[in-house]
Design a protein around this motif. Structure first.
Motif, PDB file in Angstrom:
ATOM      1  N   ILE A 350       0.416 -15.396   4.336  1.00 54.70           N
ATOM      2  CA  ILE A 350      -0.502 -14.275   4.570  1.00 54.70           C
ATOM      3  C   ILE A 350       0.221 -12.952   4.328  1.00 54.70           C
ATOM      4  N   LEU A 351       1.457 -12.836   4.837  1.00 55.21           N
ATOM      5  CA  LEU A 351       2.220 -11.612   4.620  1.00 55.21           C
ATOM      6  C   LEU A 351       2.517 -11.419   3.139  1.00 55.21           C
ATOM      7  N   GLU A 352       2.877 -12.486   2.449  1.00 51.75           N
ATOM      8  CA  GLU A 352       3.122 -12.386   1.007  1.00 51.75           C
ATOM      9  C   GLU A 352       1.884 -11.848   0.287  1.00 51.75           C
ATOM     10  N   ARG A 353       0.730 -12.314   0.723  1.00 49.37           N
ATOM     11  CA  ARG A 353      -0.517 -11.845   0.120  1.00 49.37           C
ATOM     12  C   ARG A 353      -0.728 -10.353   0.377  1.00 49.37           C
ATOM     13  N   LEU A 354      -0.351  -9.890   1.559  1.00 50.87           N
ATOM     14  CA  LEU A 354      -0.539  -8.485   1.919  1.00 50.87           C
ATOM     15  C   LEU A 354       0.329  -7.549   1.079  1.00 50.87           C
ATOM     16  N   VAL A 355       1.513  -8.002   0.690  1.00 59.31           N
ATOM     17  CA  VAL A 355       2.431  -7.114  -0.035  1.00 59.31           C
ATOM     18  C   VAL A 355       2.510  -7.434  -1.525  1.00 59.31           C
ATOM     19  N   SER A 356       1.661  -8.353  -1.993  1.00 59.50           N
ATOM     20  CA  SER A 356       1.834  -8.869  -3.351  1.00 59.50           C
ATOM     21  C   SER A 356       1.704  -7.785  -4.426  1.00 59.50           C
ATOM     22  N   ASP A 357       0.691  -6.927  -4.331  1.00 56.39           N
ATOM     23  CA  ASP A 357       0.493  -5.918  -5.377  1.00 56.39           C
ATOM     24  C   ASP A 357       1.652  -4.935  -5.429  1.00 56.39           C
ATOM     25  N   ALA A 358       2.057  -4.441  -4.270  1.00 55.76           N
ATOM     26  CA  ALA A 358       3.178  -3.498  -4.239  1.00 55.76           C
ATOM     27  C   ALA A 358       4.467  -4.174  -4.665  1.00 55.76           C
ATOM     28  N   ALA A 359       4.657  -5.438  -4.285  1.00 56.92           N
ATOM     29  CA  ALA A 359       5.883  -6.155  -4.636  1.00 56.92           C
ATOM     30  C   ALA A 359       6.011  -6.342  -6.147  1.00 56.92           C
ATOM     31  N   LYS A 360       4.885  -6.525  -6.830  1.00 56.84           N
ATOM     32  CA  LYS A 360       4.945  -6.676  -8.288  1.00 56.84           C
ATOM     33  C   LYS A 360       5.490  -5.415  -8.939  1.00 56.84           C
ATOM     34  N   ARG A 361       5.101  -4.262  -8.422  1.00 53.16           N
ATOM     35  CA  ARG A 361       5.607  -3.001  -8.979  1.00 53.16           C
ATOM     36  C   ARG A 361       7.102  -2.857  -8.718  1.00 53.16           C
ATOM     37  N   ALA A 362       7.554  -3.267  -7.535  1.00 48.59           N
ATOM     38  CA  ALA A 362       8.977  -3.162  -7.210  1.00 48.59           C
ATOM     39  C   ALA A 362       9.797  -4.140  -8.019  1.00 48.59           C
ATOM     40  N   ASP A 363       9.259  -5.345  -8.255  1.00 43.48           N
ATOM     41  CA  ASP A 363       9.972  -6.331  -9.056  1.00 43.48           C
ATOM     42  C   ASP A 363      10.256  -5.785 -10.455  1.00 43.48           C
ATOM     43  N   TYR A 364       9.318  -5.009 -10.970  1.00 41.72           N
ATOM     44  CA  TYR A 364       9.496  -4.456 -12.313  1.00 41.72           C
ATOM     45  C   TYR A 364      10.719  -3.550 -12.372  1.00 41.72           C
ATOM     46  N   SER A 365      11.057  -2.891 -11.266  1.00 41.78           N
ATOM     47  CA  SER A 365      12.209  -1.992 -11.265  1.00 41.78           C
ATOM     48  C   SER A 365      13.506  -2.714 -10.910  1.00 41.78           C
ATOM     49  N   GLY A 366      13.442  -4.021 -10.689  1.00 41.20           N
ATOM     50  CA  GLY A 366      14.661  -4.786 -10.463  1.00 41.20           C
ATOM     51  C   GLY A 366      14.961  -5.122  -9.022  1.00 41.20           C
ATOM     52  N   ALA A 367      14.172  -4.639  -8.067  1.00 37.24           N
ATOM     53  CA  ALA A 367      14.425  -4.946  -6.660  1.00 37.24           C
ATOM     54  C   ALA A 367      13.979  -6.364  -6.339  1.00 37.24           C
ATOM     55  N   ARG A 368      14.707  -7.020  -5.447  1.00 37.10           N
ATOM     56  CA  ARG A 368      14.304  -8.331  -4.959  1.00 37.10           C
ATOM     57  C   ARG A 368      13.479  -8.155  -3.698  1.00 37.10           C
ATOM     58  N   ILE A 369      12.324  -8.799  -3.653  1.00 39.61           N
ATOM     59  CA  ILE A 369      11.408  -8.705  -2.528  1.00 39.61           C
ATOM     60  C   ILE A 369      11.192 -10.107  -1.978  1.00 39.61           C
ATOM     61  N   ASP A 370      11.178 -10.230  -0.658  1.00 46.02           N
ATOM     62  CA  ASP A 370      10.870 -11.520  -0.047  1.00 46.02           C
ATOM     63  C   ASP A 370      10.052 -11.268   1.210  1.00 46.02           C
ATOM     64  N   ALA A 371       9.371 -12.307   1.665  1.00 42.78           N
ATOM     65  CA  ALA A 371       8.584 -12.216   2.895  1.00 42.78           C
ATOM     66  C   ALA A 371       8.805 -13.490   3.700  1.00 42.78           C
ATOM     67  N   ILE A 372       8.988 -13.337   5.008  1.00 45.23           N
ATOM     68  CA  ILE A 372       9.190 -14.495   5.871  1.00 45.23           C
ATOM     69  C   ILE A 372       8.406 -14.307   7.167  1.00 45.23           C
ATOM     70  N   ALA A 373       8.191 -15.404   7.866  1.00 49.63           N
ATOM     71  CA  ALA A 373       7.696 -15.368   9.241  1.00 49.63           C
ATOM     72  C   ALA A 373       8.888 -15.664  10.145  1.00 49.63           C
ATOM     73  N   MET A 374       9.072 -14.885  11.186  1.00 54.49           N
ATOM     74  CA  MET A 374      10.257 -15.059  12.025  1.00 54.49           C
ATOM     75  C   MET A 374       9.999 -14.597  13.452  1.00 54.49           C
ATOM     76  N   ALA A 375      10.896 -14.954  14.333  1.00 52.69           N
ATOM     77  CA  ALA A 375      10.945 -14.411  15.695  1.00 52.69           C
ATOM     78  C   ALA A 375      12.414 -14.137  15.979  1.00 52.69           C
TER      79      ALA A 375
END
Length: 489
Positions: A350-375
């Motif tokens: 769900i979190l990956e879905r929330l950030v997917s559009d913005a993450a695609k733009r960041a990936d283009y500039s070379g940044a690594r993006i990840d999403a996890i569920a954690m406590a």
């Protein structure tokens, strides 16, 4: 012309600072890790648990350098910035371990320096300096203001305030500005009244039942020493016809908006965000899910604004000389311990879905993006309860004293077992258009649904001869591996 000259001077200052920090990092390898998140996301708990785990040798099987025994030890060191408060690690740890209370939320910038002594993969002993920078996510949402004029910000803010849940929350503020003539003479008392109604609207949006996230200016919600100052005494205005005359209410609001950017937002970016190497953004996704479609849509816009605010891209010698760039950003859906482990991957998707559009733009500039569920600190354990259709996945913990659910008030000492509900297997089910865009978490009954987001006390840990063991967690080691694992090779 003045703005152009100011920008040139500012870029020269940033370049000089980058040269100094780059030269220092050649001899003392350093990672500046930014830790942020919106209200109630758990920034303080994350930093405390991370540092305690590194200092005490926590159970981090996915964090390769520690799991393989290559980390010899970690130690705290005086922080590098003398004008920034030190993160109160010891006090926060005392609250978690001894008092079994959650620390207060972040209200200002703070720092902590950790030195990690490790054996590289070619067996040489080395040190990595980890500078942790803690700051409120609400302040980060101010950065897009640097690209907006007062007129653009006013129009966008008022437009948003007329949509969904925001519309009735903004009632008092809308009533106030509807009666204003923006071309009238500037009036301090009137400016204070309008700013107060606007601030009340922002605070109402942040309440847990609405859980809205995109609420700049950030200092209106966390003013600190700036409370009641002219820098925070402005608000969006509506219905300007033509240009605002000198000395008008509109002109005064515009001037204070620009002062806010110059005196507060630009220094924050220059002194902190522009110097970061890595970033983790903690997200209280569950509260937004529970609040409904408006909160989910608002959170998605806020996360996009946050990612757009970072100067992201792969670091290189050239880029480090002229402007440090964040080359890894981790989004973390916190409080995963409020769900059974069968829903953890679903929360992550769900979190990956929330950030997917913005993450695609960041990936283009070379940044690594990840999403996890954690406590960062796991306050519950897992159990099973009997439901109408068979055994249900449940969690067990001690609710905070005074928490209420299902007609019951908890004493802060007794443990309970509850069924928290299941997240959908396919996250697209939450984002479908129309009335079914978000249907809520499934639950066994209406009473059990009341329990879903009870606040639980931190776990009780027994002290051993070797001291207090590391705090239990969910995927904190995976976060560490992504954020600094490559720097410990």
């Amino acid at each position: 012309m003045a703005n152009i000259f100011s920008n040139i001077v500012e870029q020269a200052r940033l370049t000089s600072q980058a040269l100094i920090e780059f030269g220092s990092s050649l001899f003392e390898p350093t990672v500046r890790l930014g830790v942020t998140g919106l209200s109630r996301a758990g920034k303080t708990v994350f930093i405390t648990a991370l540092v305690h785990g590194l200092l005490r040798g926590g159970r981090f099987p996915v964090f390769e350098a520690m799991a393989s025994g290559r980390i010899a030890r970690a130690r705290l060191s005086p922080q590098p910035d003398d004008t920034v408060p030190r993160f109160a690690y010891e006090a926060h740890l005392q609250q978690l371990l001894t008092e079994r209370q959650w620390p207060e939320s972040t209200k200002q910038i703070s720092e902590l320096r950790l030195i990690i002594e490790y054996q590289s993969q070619n067996r040489a002993m080395r040190e990595l300096t980890l500078d942790i920078v803690d700051y409120p996510g609400e302040w980060l949402l101010d950065l897009p203001l640097l690209r907006q004029s007062y007129e653009e910000w006013s129009a966008e803010t008022i437009r948003l305030s007329r949509e969904g849940d925001r519309a009735h929350l903004a009632g008092a503020w809308h009533f106030e500005i509807a009666a204003l003539n923006p071309n009238a003479a500037a009036d301090e008392a009137l400016a204070q009244t309008v700013a107060r109604h606007f601030t009340d609207y922002l605070r109402s949006c942040r309440e847990e039942r609405f859980a809205l996230s995109l609420l700049p200016p950030g200092r209106f919600l966390m003013p600190g020493e700036l409370a009641d100052s002219p820098a925070l005494t402005f608000a969006p205005l509506d219905r300007l016809e033509g240009s605002a005359p000198s000395g008008s209410l509109w002109a005064m609001m515009r001037r204070r908006y620009e002062s806010y950017k110059d005196a507060i937002v630009r220094p924050f970016y220059r002194d902190h965000i522009a110097r970061l190497d890595r970033q983790i953004v903690l997200v209280d996704t569950l509260t937004a899910l529970n609040a409904g479609p408006d909160a989910i849509g608002d959170l998605e816009r806020a996360l996009t604004a946050i990612l757009d605010s970072f100067n992201v891209g792969r670091n290189s010698i050239i880029s480090s000389l002229f402007a440090p760039r964040i080359d890894r950003i981790l989004f973390a859906a916190t409080k995963a311990d409020l769900l059974h482990h069968t829903s953890h991957d679903r929360l992550e998707r769900i979190l990956e879905r929330l950030v997917s559009d913005a993450a695609k733009r960041a990936d283009y500039s070379g940044a690594r993006i990840d999403a996890i569920a954690m406590a960062s600190v796991r306050a519950t354990s897992e159990a099973h309860v009997s439901g109408p259709t068979g055994m249900l996945h449940a969690i067990m913990g001690v609710p905070i004293a005074g928490e209420r659910a299902g007609g019951r008030t908890f004493d802060g000492e007794s443990s309970i077992v509850i069924y928290p509900g299941d997240l959908p297997v396919n996250p697209d089910a939450i984002f479908e258009p129309g009335e079914s865009r978000f249907r809520g978490l499934s639950s066994a009954s209406s009473d059990e649904a009341d329990y879903r987001f009870l606040r639980f006390r931190p776990p009780a840990l027994e002290r051993t001869d070797a001291g207090v063991p590391a705090l239990p967690h969910i995927r904190l080691d995976r976060a560490l591996e992504f954020l600094i694992g490559d720097r410990l090779r």
